[in-house]
Design a protein around this motif. Structure first.
Motif, PDB file in Angstrom:
ATOM      1  N   SER A  15     -77.663  20.973  -0.140  1.00  0.00           N
ATOM      2  CA  SER A  15     -78.007  21.159  -1.549  1.00  0.00           C
ATOM      3  C   SER A  15     -77.387  20.060  -2.386  1.00  0.00           C
ATOM      4  CB  SER A  15     -77.468  22.502  -2.066  1.00  0.00           C
ATOM      5  OG  SER A  15     -78.039  23.569  -1.365  1.00  0.00           O
ATOM      6  N   PHE A  16     -78.036  19.740  -3.467  1.00  0.00           N
ATOM      7  CA  PHE A  16     -77.423  18.935  -4.532  1.00  0.00           C
ATOM      8  C   PHE A  16     -77.311  19.863  -5.724  1.00  0.00           C
ATOM      9  CE2 PHE A  16     -79.639  15.665  -1.985  1.00  0.00           C
ATOM     10  CZ  PHE A  16     -78.546  14.873  -1.667  1.00  0.00           C
ATOM     11  N   GLY A  17     -76.099  20.258  -6.069  1.00  0.00           N
ATOM     12  CA  GLY A  17     -75.920  21.275  -7.104  1.00  0.00           C
ATOM     13  C   GLY A  17     -76.608  22.548  -6.657  1.00  0.00           C
ATOM     14  N   ASP A  18     -77.471  23.120  -7.518  1.00  0.00           N
ATOM     15  CA  ASP A  18     -78.153  24.343  -7.076  1.00  0.00           C
ATOM     16  C   ASP A  18     -79.554  24.058  -6.535  1.00  0.00           C
ATOM     17  OD1 ASP A  18     -79.330  23.746  -9.420  1.00  0.00           O
ATOM     18  OD2 ASP A  18     -78.623  25.515 -10.534  1.00  0.00           O
ATOM     19  N   ASN A  19     -79.830  22.773  -6.268  1.00  0.00           N
ATOM     20  CA  ASN A  19     -81.121  22.396  -5.688  1.00  0.00           C
ATOM     21  C   ASN A  19     -80.989  22.302  -4.168  1.00  0.00           C
ATOM     22  OD1 ASN A  19     -83.624  21.291  -5.174  1.00  0.00           O
ATOM     23  ND2 ASN A  19     -83.118  19.238  -5.969  1.00  0.00           N
ATOM     24  N   GLN A  20     -81.468  23.314  -3.456  1.00  0.00           N
ATOM     25  CA  GLN A  20     -81.393  23.245  -1.992  1.00  0.00           C
ATOM     26  C   GLN A  20     -82.544  22.374  -1.479  1.00  0.00           C
ATOM     27  OE1 GLN A  20     -81.636  26.797   0.542  1.00  0.00           O
ATOM     28  NE2 GLN A  20     -80.118  25.871   1.889  1.00  0.00           N
ATOM     29  N   VAL A  21     -82.156  21.244  -0.935  1.00  0.00           N
ATOM     30  CA  VAL A  21     -83.120  20.207  -0.556  1.00  0.00           C
ATOM     31  C   VAL A  21     -83.536  20.351   0.906  1.00  0.00           C
ATOM     32  CG1 VAL A  21     -83.338  17.709  -0.283  1.00  0.00           C
ATOM     33  CG2 VAL A  21     -82.247  18.643  -2.309  1.00  0.00           C
ATOM     34  N   LEU A  22     -82.618  20.798   1.760  1.00  0.00           N
ATOM     35  CA  LEU A  22     -82.943  21.080   3.162  1.00  0.00           C
ATOM     36  C   LEU A  22     -82.624  22.558   3.408  1.00  0.00           C
ATOM     37  CD1 LEU A  22     -81.420  17.925   4.928  1.00  0.00           C
ATOM     38  CD2 LEU A  22     -83.777  18.254   4.161  1.00  0.00           C
ATOM     39  N   GLY A  39     -94.837  13.671   4.108  1.00  0.00           N
ATOM     40  CA  GLY A  39     -94.705  14.776   3.155  1.00  0.00           C
ATOM     41  C   GLY A  39     -94.549  14.260   1.750  1.00  0.00           C
ATOM     42  N   PRO A  40     -94.812  15.127   0.770  1.00  0.00           N
ATOM     43  CA  PRO A  40     -94.744  14.686  -0.621  1.00  0.00           C
ATOM     44  C   PRO A  40     -93.353  14.242  -1.015  1.00  0.00           C
ATOM     45  CG  PRO A  40     -95.232  17.056  -0.462  1.00  0.00           C
ATOM     46  CD  PRO A  40     -95.205  16.531   0.915  1.00  0.00           C
ATOM     47  N   SER A  41     -93.312  13.463  -2.053  1.00  0.00           N
ATOM     48  CA  SER A  41     -92.053  12.980  -2.593  1.00  0.00           C
ATOM     49  C   SER A  41     -91.188  14.180  -3.002  1.00  0.00           C
ATOM     50  CB  SER A  41     -92.408  12.100  -3.790  1.00  0.00           C
ATOM     51  OG  SER A  41     -91.261  11.667  -4.400  1.00  0.00           O
ATOM     52  N   GLY A  42     -89.910  14.101  -2.673  1.00  0.00           N
ATOM     53  CA  GLY A  42     -88.992  15.183  -3.046  1.00  0.00           C
ATOM     54  C   GLY A  42     -88.903  16.300  -2.022  1.00  0.00           C
ATOM     55  N   SER A  43     -89.569  16.135  -0.870  1.00  0.00           N
ATOM     56  CA  SER A  43     -89.566  17.233   0.106  1.00  0.00           C
ATOM     57  C   SER A  43     -88.328  17.245   1.005  1.00  0.00           C
ATOM     58  CB  SER A  43     -90.854  17.216   0.939  1.00  0.00           C
ATOM     59  OG  SER A  43     -91.023  15.985   1.569  1.00  0.00           O
ATOM     60  N   GLY A  44     -87.499  16.211   0.914  1.00  0.00           N
ATOM     61  CA  GLY A  44     -86.235  16.212   1.657  1.00  0.00           C
ATOM     62  C   GLY A  44     -86.185  15.261   2.846  1.00  0.00           C
ATOM     63  N   LYS A  45     -87.216  14.433   3.013  1.00  0.00           N
ATOM     64  CA  LYS A  45     -87.299  13.551   4.180  1.00  0.00           C
ATOM     65  C   LYS A  45     -86.138  12.560   4.220  1.00  0.00           C
ATOM     66  CE  LYS A  45     -91.323  11.925   2.894  1.00  0.00           C
ATOM     67  NZ  LYS A  45     -91.430  12.558   1.557  1.00  0.00           N
ATOM     68  N   THR A  46     -85.947  11.857   3.098  1.00  0.00           N
ATOM     69  CA  THR A  46     -84.869  10.866   3.029  1.00  0.00           C
ATOM     70  C   THR A  46     -83.505  11.527   3.205  1.00  0.00           C
ATOM     71  OG1 THR A  46     -86.114   9.366   1.638  1.00  0.00           O
ATOM     72  CG2 THR A  46     -83.725   9.210   1.485  1.00  0.00           C
ATOM     73  N   THR A  47     -83.338  12.678   2.569  1.00  0.00           N
ATOM     74  CA  THR A  47     -82.057  13.380   2.675  1.00  0.00           C
ATOM     75  C   THR A  47     -81.769  13.735   4.132  1.00  0.00           C
ATOM     76  OG1 THR A  47     -82.330  14.244   0.449  1.00  0.00           O
ATOM     77  CG2 THR A  47     -80.745  15.384   1.854  1.00  0.00           C
ATOM     78  N   PHE A  48     -82.791  14.161   4.858  1.00  0.00           N
ATOM     79  CA  PHE A  48     -82.561  14.507   6.263  1.00  0.00           C
ATOM     80  C   PHE A  48     -82.121  13.274   7.064  1.00  0.00           C
ATOM     81  CE2 PHE A  48     -84.117  15.480  10.640  1.00  0.00           C
ATOM     82  CZ  PHE A  48     -83.135  16.407  10.932  1.00  0.00           C
ATOM     83  N   LEU A  55     -74.690   9.601   5.745  1.00  0.00           N
ATOM     84  CA  LEU A  55     -74.590   9.092   4.374  1.00  0.00           C
ATOM     85  C   LEU A  55     -74.539  10.276   3.421  1.00  0.00           C
ATOM     86  CD1 LEU A  55     -77.067   6.085   4.520  1.00  0.00           C
ATOM     87  CD2 LEU A  55     -74.577   5.997   4.421  1.00  0.00           C
ATOM     88  N   GLU A  56     -74.982  11.432   3.897  1.00  0.00           N
ATOM     89  CA  GLU A  56     -74.794  12.695   3.184  1.00  0.00           C
ATOM     90  C   GLU A  56     -74.072  13.654   4.122  1.00  0.00           C
ATOM     91  OE1 GLU A  56     -75.643  12.911   0.116  1.00  0.00           O
ATOM     92  OE2 GLU A  56     -77.258  11.460  -0.142  1.00  0.00           O
ATOM     93  N   THR A  57     -73.253  14.513   3.542  1.00  0.00           N
ATOM     94  CA  THR A  57     -72.566  15.539   4.335  1.00  0.00           C
ATOM     95  C   THR A  57     -73.398  16.815   4.295  1.00  0.00           C
ATOM     96  OG1 THR A  57     -70.532  14.601   3.499  1.00  0.00           O
ATOM     97  CG2 THR A  57     -70.350  16.697   4.630  1.00  0.00           C
TER      98      THR A  57
HETATM   99  P1  ADP Z   1     -88.226  12.660  -0.054  1.00  0.00           P
HETATM  100  O1  ADP Z   1     -87.588  11.651   0.815  1.00  0.00           O
HETATM  101  O2  ADP Z   1     -89.055  13.643   0.697  1.00  0.00           O
HETATM  102  O3  ADP Z   1     -88.979  12.060  -1.216  1.00  0.00           O
HETATM  103  P2  ADP Z   1     -85.554  13.235  -0.953  1.00  0.00           P
HETATM  104  O4  ADP Z   1     -84.790  13.647   0.234  1.00  0.00           O
HETATM  105  O5  ADP Z   1     -85.399  11.834  -1.453  1.00  0.00           O
HETATM  106  O6  ADP Z   1     -87.086  13.566  -0.703  1.00  0.00           O
HETATM  107  O7  ADP Z   1     -85.211  14.185  -2.165  1.00  0.00           O
HETATM  108  C1  ADP Z   1     -85.249  15.592  -2.084  1.00  0.00           C
HETATM  109  C2  ADP Z   1     -84.687  16.182  -3.341  1.00  0.00           C
HETATM  110  O8  ADP Z   1     -83.298  15.936  -3.393  1.00  0.00           O
HETATM  111  C3  ADP Z   1     -85.273  15.640  -4.627  1.00  0.00           C
HETATM  112  O9  ADP Z   1     -85.402  16.726  -5.507  1.00  0.00           O
HETATM  113  C4  ADP Z   1     -84.216  14.684  -5.115  1.00  0.00           C
HETATM  114  O10 ADP Z   1     -84.226  14.587  -6.497  1.00  0.00           O
HETATM  115  C5  ADP Z   1     -82.946  15.351  -4.633  1.00  0.00           C
HETATM  116  N1  ADP Z   1     -81.843  14.397  -4.381  1.00  0.00           N
HETATM  117  C6  ADP Z   1     -81.830  13.439  -3.415  1.00  0.00           C
HETATM  118  N2  ADP Z   1     -80.670  12.760  -3.447  1.00  0.00           N
HETATM  119  C7  ADP Z   1     -79.928  13.302  -4.440  1.00  0.00           C
HETATM  120  C8  ADP Z   1     -78.623  13.039  -4.975  1.00  0.00           C
HETATM  121  N3  ADP Z   1     -77.843  12.086  -4.457  1.00  0.00           N
HETATM  122  N4  ADP Z   1     -78.200  13.796  -5.999  1.00  0.00           N
HETATM  123  C9  ADP Z   1     -78.974  14.791  -6.513  1.00  0.00           C
HETATM  124  N5  ADP Z   1     -80.216  15.072  -6.070  1.00  0.00           N
HETATM  125  C10 ADP Z   1     -80.686  14.353  -5.037  1.00  0.00           C
END
Ligand code: ADP
Length: 255
Positions: A15-22, A39-48, A55-57
């Protein structure tokens, strides 16, 4: 854990704050496999991807790469965070190529490539240089060792970034939308290098919007939306005959 896939992720949450991304990602990638994440932008691909190389914990779940638990030591079921030095060592085994090329602007192409092998892996300069030249040849830039990044096109810079990652002899290569910042006419040269790398047996996870690349090169595509894996499978199957409404909607928009 000899039988484990090269990447073994179990119930990964972030999660980032209260936004659960994965929201609980399970993902296995075999050695030599090429997996494209769509997948659409914002779906969590990069975060994974960023979680795989720390690079993320992650907040929950576990990720193993080549049988090694990332970021933690497991002592009788209790997890302890590894020291930064250990995390850095684990990260070195994984190459990552970003959307932006992230080369050192004040260093030449050759210096960019030999920096980490010399500084981090303590290779001697002659050995690192010989390997850098080999890699430059492989990415079609054998005439550019003395150039500075600003003298190169975006496609050339991205190919240097790939060579630089390969110089560390990674077990796994992660690509985060490597062509999305490029002018359209430069996309092909980068995809060609990636395709060759795949043919040579490199294990690759690629976040991309390049459907033709995913269809032709990937062994498997994974479609993510809203922090979950919606569906995955054979690229032709998923791209031509998606089962889920969300995948269908996404693919319609991509056409
Ligand atoms: P994708 O790669 O599928 O476009 P991301 O993994 O980049 O998706 O992002 C998923 C969600 O996480 C988005 O809502 C994005 O705004 C949020 N997010 C990503 N990185 C951060 C960060 N460092 N701080 C806060 N929110 C983040």
């Amino acid at each position: 854990m000899a039988d484990m896939p090269l990447v073994h992720a179990v119930n990964v949450t972030k999660s980032f704050g209260d936004n659960q991304v994965l929201k609980g990602i399970d993902m296995d990638v075999s050695k030599g496999e090429v997996v494209c994440f769509l997948g659409p932008s914002g779906s969590g691909k990069t975060t994974f991807l960023r979680c795989i190389n720390q690079l993320e914990t992650i907040d929950g779940g576990r990720i193993w790469v080549d049988g090694e638990l990332m970021g933690y030591q497991d002592k009788g079921g209790q997890l302890y965070r590894l020291h930064d030095k250990e995390v850095a060592r684990q990260r070195r085994e994984i190459g990552m190529v970003f959307q932006r090329f992230n080369l050192f602007p004040h260093k030449t192409v050759l210096e960019n490539i030999i920096e980490a092998p010399i500084q981090v892996k303590k290779e001697n300069k002659a050995e690192a240089t010989a390997r850098a030249n080999e890699l430059l040849d492989r990415v079609g830039l054998s005439d550019k060792p003395a150039a500075y990044p600003a003298q190169l096109s975006g496609g050339q810079q991205q190919r240097v970034a790939i060579a630089r990652a390969l110089a560390m002899r990674p077990k796994l290569m992660l690509f985060d939308e490597p062509t999305s910042a490029l002018d359209p006419e430069l996309v092909g040269e980068v995809l060609t290098v990636m395709r060759e790398l795949a043919d040579e047996g490199m294990t690759m996870i690629v976040v991309t919007h390049e459907m033709a690349f995913a269809r032709d090169v990937a062994d498997r595509v994974v479609f993510m939306d809203g922090g979950v894996v919606v569906e995955q499978g054979d690229p032709r199957q998923v791209i031509s005959n998606p089962q889920h409404e969300r995948t269908k909607t996404f693919l319609r928009r991509m056409q």
